[in-house]
Design a protein around this motif. Structure first.
Motif, short mmCIF file in Angstrom:
data_model
loop_
_atom_site.label_atom_id
_atom_site.label_comp_id
_atom_site.label_asym_id
_atom_site.label_seq_id
_atom_site.Cartn_x
_atom_site.Cartn_y
_atom_site.Cartn_z
N VAL A 1 -28.58 -17.16 14.46
CA VAL A 1 -29.18 -15.83 14.36
C VAL A 1 -29.91 -15.48 15.65
CG1 VAL A 1 -30.93 -14.46 13.17
CG2 VAL A 1 -29.32 -15.83 11.85
N PHE A 2 -30.69 -16.41 16.20
CA PHE A 2 -31.44 -16.13 17.42
C PHE A 2 -30.51 -15.74 18.57
CE2 PHE A 2 -35.38 -18.91 16.33
CZ PHE A 2 -35.74 -17.98 15.37
N LEU A 3 -29.44 -16.52 18.76
CA LEU A 3 -28.52 -16.25 19.87
C LEU A 3 -27.73 -14.97 19.64
CD1 LEU A 3 -27.06 -17.05 22.47
CD2 LEU A 3 -25.52 -18.46 21.10
N LEU A 4 -27.14 -14.83 18.45
CA LEU A 4 -26.27 -13.68 18.21
C LEU A 4 -27.07 -12.38 18.07
CD1 LEU A 4 -23.60 -15.19 15.79
CD2 LEU A 4 -23.48 -14.86 18.26
N ALA A 5 -28.28 -12.45 17.55
CA ALA A 5 -29.11 -11.23 17.47
C ALA A 5 -29.46 -10.75 18.87
CB ALA A 5 -30.38 -11.52 16.67
N THR A 6 -29.76 -11.69 19.76
CA THR A 6 -30.06 -11.30 21.15
C THR A 6 -28.82 -10.74 21.82
OG1 THR A 6 -31.68 -13.10 21.23
CG2 THR A 6 -31.05 -12.11 23.32
N ALA A 7 -27.66 -11.38 21.62
CA ALA A 7 -26.42 -10.87 22.20
C ALA A 7 -26.08 -9.49 21.65
CB ALA A 7 -25.28 -11.86 21.93
N GLY B 1 -27.40 -12.31 26.62
CA GLY B 1 -27.84 -12.97 25.39
C GLY B 1 -28.27 -14.39 25.66
N MET B 2 -27.52 -15.08 26.49
CA MET B 2 -27.88 -16.44 26.88
C MET B 2 -29.13 -16.44 27.76
SD MET B 2 -27.43 -19.66 26.87
CE MET B 2 -25.90 -19.78 25.99
N ALA B 3 -29.22 -15.50 28.69
CA ALA B 3 -30.35 -15.46 29.61
C ALA B 3 -31.66 -15.21 28.87
CB ALA B 3 -30.14 -14.36 30.66
N HIS B 4 -31.62 -14.41 27.80
CA HIS B 4 -32.85 -14.05 27.09
C HIS B 4 -33.18 -14.97 25.92
CE1 HIS B 4 -32.30 -10.26 29.33
NE2 HIS B 4 -33.58 -10.05 29.11
N LEU C 1 -20.65 -21.46 21.15
CA LEU C 1 -20.79 -20.11 20.62
C LEU C 1 -20.79 -19.05 21.72
CD1 LEU C 1 -20.91 -18.63 17.97
CD2 LEU C 1 -23.40 -18.84 17.99
N PRO C 2 -21.50 -19.26 22.85
CA PRO C 2 -21.39 -18.29 23.96
C PRO C 2 -19.96 -18.17 24.49
CG PRO C 2 -23.31 -19.67 24.27
CD PRO C 2 -22.55 -20.27 23.14
N VAL C 3 -19.25 -19.30 24.54
CA VAL C 3 -17.86 -19.28 24.99
C VAL C 3 -17.00 -18.47 24.03
CG1 VAL C 3 -15.81 -20.73 25.21
CG2 VAL C 3 -17.91 -21.38 26.38
N LEU C 4 -17.23 -18.60 22.75
CA LEU C 4 -16.48 -17.82 21.77
C LEU C 4 -16.77 -16.33 21.91
CD1 LEU C 4 -16.80 -20.10 18.61
CD2 LEU C 4 -14.78 -19.74 20.02
N LEU C 5 -18.01 -15.99 22.25
CA LEU C 5 -18.34 -14.58 22.53
C LEU C 5 -17.55 -14.09 23.73
CD1 LEU C 5 -22.23 -14.47 22.06
CD2 LEU C 5 -20.49 -13.60 20.51
N ARG C 6 -17.42 -14.95 24.72
CA ARG C 6 -16.67 -14.58 25.94
C ARG C 6 -15.19 -14.41 25.61
NH1 ARG C 6 -13.24 -13.69 29.01
NH2 ARG C 6 -13.01 -14.32 31.20
N ILE C 7 -14.63 -15.32 24.82
CA ILE C 7 -13.19 -15.29 24.53
C ILE C 7 -12.84 -14.11 23.63
CG2 ILE C 7 -11.31 -16.53 23.37
CD1 ILE C 7 -12.66 -19.14 24.34
N THR C 8 -13.66 -13.83 22.64
CA THR C 8 -13.33 -12.76 21.68
C THR C 8 -13.58 -11.37 22.25
OG1 THR C 8 -15.55 -12.98 20.70
CG2 THR C 8 -13.75 -14.22 19.68
N GLY C 9 -14.52 -11.23 23.18
CA GLY C 9 -14.77 -9.94 23.80
C GLY C 9 -15.13 -8.85 22.80
N HIS C 10 -14.55 -7.67 22.97
CA HIS C 10 -14.83 -6.55 22.07
C HIS C 10 -14.42 -6.86 20.62
CE1 HIS C 10 -16.27 -3.44 24.77
NE2 HIS C 10 -15.33 -3.75 25.65
N ALA C 11 -13.35 -7.65 20.48
CA ALA C 11 -12.87 -7.95 19.13
C ALA C 11 -13.93 -8.66 18.30
CB ALA C 11 -11.61 -8.82 19.21
N GLY C 12 -14.76 -9.48 18.97
CA GLY C 12 -15.82 -10.19 18.26
C GLY C 12 -16.82 -9.26 17.62
N TRP C 13 -17.07 -8.12 18.27
CA TRP C 13 -18.08 -7.19 17.77
C TRP C 13 -17.47 -6.03 16.98
CZ3 TRP C 13 -22.60 -9.28 17.95
CH2 TRP C 13 -22.93 -10.16 18.98
N TRP C 14 -16.16 -6.03 16.84
CA TRP C 14 -15.50 -4.94 16.13
C TRP C 14 -15.75 -5.03 14.63
CZ3 TRP C 14 -11.71 -5.19 12.32
CH2 TRP C 14 -11.14 -3.95 11.96
#
Length: 720
Positions: free
Chosen positions: A614-620, A637-640, A690-703
């Motif tokens: 939750v902490f990582l994905l909420a920030t992202a 998201g990783m930086a913050h 998890l950050p790598v999965l955010l990178r790989i999924t791109g827009h699809a991850g947040w769709w």
């Protein structure tokens, strides 16, 4: 970004500036404006509940390790009701002398004194003196006095605690006295674990403070999470004492609550305090900084706490009072810590303002919420996602593979210290009466079937001896037999011995006893494990879906949390079942993991894993809402959040690993398993996979499909 994106961002920012704060933001603003009222309310609550807190360990229940409704619990209830309390919860007092025999005056005087002392306590039922051929050894030098149970299992554990000192004080002039039996075992077991956990807590506090100072660079900022946790613990301790007046609460509930509340409380406070310092440095206005903090980090903390509560609530399905109340204890502590984080902490921050950075180390003034180190790390993951994904995933899978050979069982006598009275008495009974004597199986049967039952039990494999049927004291139509196993009560063969005995005796016969209670509890835990795992996974996914409004990311977040949990149990199998590192950690492996571990630790580990998720994905998501760019969301998201996750994980690992120093095995298991889980989860999942999965999924991850967005409540994490 395109000009259209820029215009949209500007429009969103203006809208957010003009829009009123959310509920948590309003609570934070109200607390800042009315801090005297809020401080007074919390002070009153802590004083009232704190008045009960000192008695928490002496007030809470000591037993409850049973499967309610099982055959063994029925046998215990019948034996207590109709046979003078000669149930599994009865107390056995072993008296031994190398020179005198049971018939000698010196030995008889000791038995008479024990009988007088215990008879004066209404919690004990019928006092049965040593009987030839049954509770007197062949050489006559050892006798067992049985004090029946005339109270609940919890009260019997308390009774042993009350009388243990006076009983062992009778050991003199070459005569040894040892109270033993299931009630005595739990009394010594609880005390050993309580002492070990208190020592571990005392060790972990200074280590935790040191990590916090390094993370924040300010003694004031570092001290706030600890003070917050103390407030939550005091309130939860008092709450447990009050709740115990309604229903028995296991003393283990407070043991777990102390550890879990400390770790989670610091996690939550880290996230809130770090975000407040950032908002204060940008805005300069403490009230607006509090509102922004609660509208962003506050939402993440609330959702994280909700996830923890949902995960632990699934454990309430297990029909075992001790397991249920352990979950209740942690949940109560989390509720108080969460309430303090969302109300008391922002009010304190609003009152402190810039003073939150007081007593700062030199580097603290240069410290930013946006960590350059974790920004570079996020950028590196963005450039090379696949190598990091393959390596981290490979390590986790390899560590998780041993879990398929994991064995579980209820703790054996070896979990209590060797010098404890109950263990010495246990060893003496085995030496004088046979390996299975400390764990007799009890059979309650209608009197008409007593002879047939005795014959069937005597011929059942693994049964060394069967005592003659004992008729009910109250004239009811029951008979009681004792079937002595030929193996130690914790031997793996005990399960098949019990199953065979239950199959062979007449249909009306019920088989119980202390070993049967352990095995029935283990069976219940095994039966409920897949149900609990399924509920936790589904509820975890749904909570992430509501929070993030992104099905793919919610699903991936749930799966990777399950992966880290599996890896933790794989490591647990290597250490506690196979014995790798046992000499270094100072324990003798039992050949299995304690039976309640998979159910309870799964809920705890998954809750912690989802906490970081939750902490990582909420920030992202906050940065995705601001920019619409998934790559920026991943890196920023990783930086913050990277520093906060790293610091929080370091604190949790320090807290949990401090329990590895404990002598009793259960807290050692708990500390190492949870510590390994946090270490693996923070390093390999939250900071890599998890950050790598955010990178790989791109827009699809947040769709998210339109119909789903309409169905879900609108939750945003951005604030300008």
């Amino acid at each position: 970004m395109t000009s259209t994106d820029t215009a949209r961002d500007a429009s969103d920012s203006t809208s957010e500036r003009d829009s009123p704060p959310g509920l948590l933001g309003r609570i934070g603003g109200w607390g800042t404006d009315h801090r005297r009222i809020l401080f007074g309310t919390w002070l009153a609550a802590i004083i009232v509940l704190g008045a009960f807190a000192p008695s928490v360990f002496s007030s809470l229940a000591g037993a409850g390790w049973q499967a309610n409704g099982s055959e063994s619990v029925q046998v215990r209830d019948l034996a207590q009701q109709h046979f003078g309390g000669n149930a599994s919860s009865a107390v056995q007092v072993v008296v031994h002398s190398h020179t005198a025999t049971v018939t000698d005056p010196s030995m008889r005087a000791v038995f008479d004194q024990i009988g007088r002392d215990l008879s004066a306590d209404a919690r004990f039922g019928e006092i049965v003196a040593p009987q030839p051929g049954m509770t007197i050894s062949r050489d006559g030098h050892t006798g067992i006095l049985i004090a029946g149970a005339n109270a609940s299992t919890d009260e019997m554990v308390a009774a042993v605690d009350d009388h243990k000192s006076e009983l062992t004080a009778l050991s003199r002039d070459g005569i040894e006295v040892y109270p033993t039996g299931a009630s005595a075992l739990w009394a010594d077991f609880n005390k050993a674990n309580h002492d070990a956990m208190i020592k571990a807590e005392l060790f972990s506090w200074p280590v935790t403070l040191a990590i916090m100072v390094l993370a924040f660079g300010s003694l004031v900022a570092a001290g706030l999470p600890l003070l917050l946790t103390v407030a939550g613990l005091v309130a939860s301790a008092g709450g447990l004492v009050l709740l115990n007046q309604i229903t028995p609460i296991s003393v283990w509930a407070m043991n777990f609550a102390m550890m879990f509340a400390l770790a989670l409380g610091i996690d939550y406070a880290l996230f809130i305090v770090s975000r407040f310092r950032d908002a204060l440095s940008k805005r300069g206005d403490r009230r607006r900084a509090v509102i922004e903090t609660m509208d962003t980090a506050g939402k993440a903390v609330f959702l994280s706490g909700l996830t923890v509560l949902v995960s632990l609530s699934a454990v309430l399905l297990v029909p075992a009072p001790a397991v249920r109340t352990m979950a209740v204890g942690i949940m109560l502590a989390v509720v108080f810590v969460l309430a303090a984080t969302l109300t008391l902490l922002p009010t304190v921050l609003g009152a402190l303002g810039p003073k939150v950075n007081a007593v700062a180390l030199p580097y603290a003034k240069r410290q930013e919420h946006r960590s350059p180190v974790f920004h570079r790390w996020g950028t590196l993951l963005h450039k090379h996602p696949w190598p990091f994904a393959v390596v981290s995933l490979g390590i986790l899978v390899l560590l998780a593979l041993p879990v398929f050979g994991l064995k579980v069982a209820m703790p054996s006598i070896s979990v209590v210290p060797q010098d404890s009275a109950v263990r010495q008495g246990y060893a003496l009974v085995q030496e004088q009466f046979g390996l299975g004597a400390p764990g007799a199986l009890q059979v309650v049967v209608p009197q008409a079937d007593a002879a047939a039952t005795a014959s069937a039990a005597a011929s059942s494999p693994g049964i060394a001896m069967v005592t003659p049927p004992q008729l009910a004291r109250d004239g009811s139509d029951y008979a009681l037999l004792q079937a002595i196993p030929s193996v130690d009560p914790s031997d793996p063969q005990m399960g098949s011995i019990l199953d065979t005995l239950r199959d062979r005796v007449p249909a009306d016969a019920l088989v119980g006893g202390a070993p049967a209670e352990n095995l029935d509890l283990q069976a219940a835990l095994n039966d409920y494990l897949p149900i609990i795992v399924g509920i936790i996974l589904v509820m975890g996914f749904l909570l992430l879906l509501v929070a993030l409004q992104a099905p793919l990311i919610a699903l991936l977040g749930t799966i990777v949390s399950l992966l880290s949990t599996g890896a933790a149990f794989g490591v647990a199998k290597l250490i506690f079942q196979d014995g790798h590192g046992a000499s270094l950690l100072g324990f003798t492996p039992q050949g299995f993991l304690d039976g309640w571990g998979p159910v309870f630790f799964f809920a705890m580990i998954f809750a912690i894993a989802m906490d970081y998720t939750v902490f990582l994905l909420a920030t992202a998501k906050e940065h995705y809402e601001k920019t619409g760019d998934p790559h920026t969301a991943q890196i920023d998201g990783m930086a913050h959040s990277g520093r906060v996750i790293f610091a929080a994980a370091a604190v949790m690992v320090a807290v949990f690993f401090s329990f590895a120093l404990a002598d009793p095995l259960p807290p050692k298991e708990m500390g190492i398993i949870l510590g390994v889980a946090v270490l693996l989860d923070a390093v390999l999942i939250r900071l890599i996979l998890l950050p790598v999965l955010l990178r790989i999924t791109g827009h699809a991850g947040w769709w998210s499909p339109t119909w789903l967005r309409r169905a879900l409540p609108a939750i945003t994490f951005s604030h300008n």
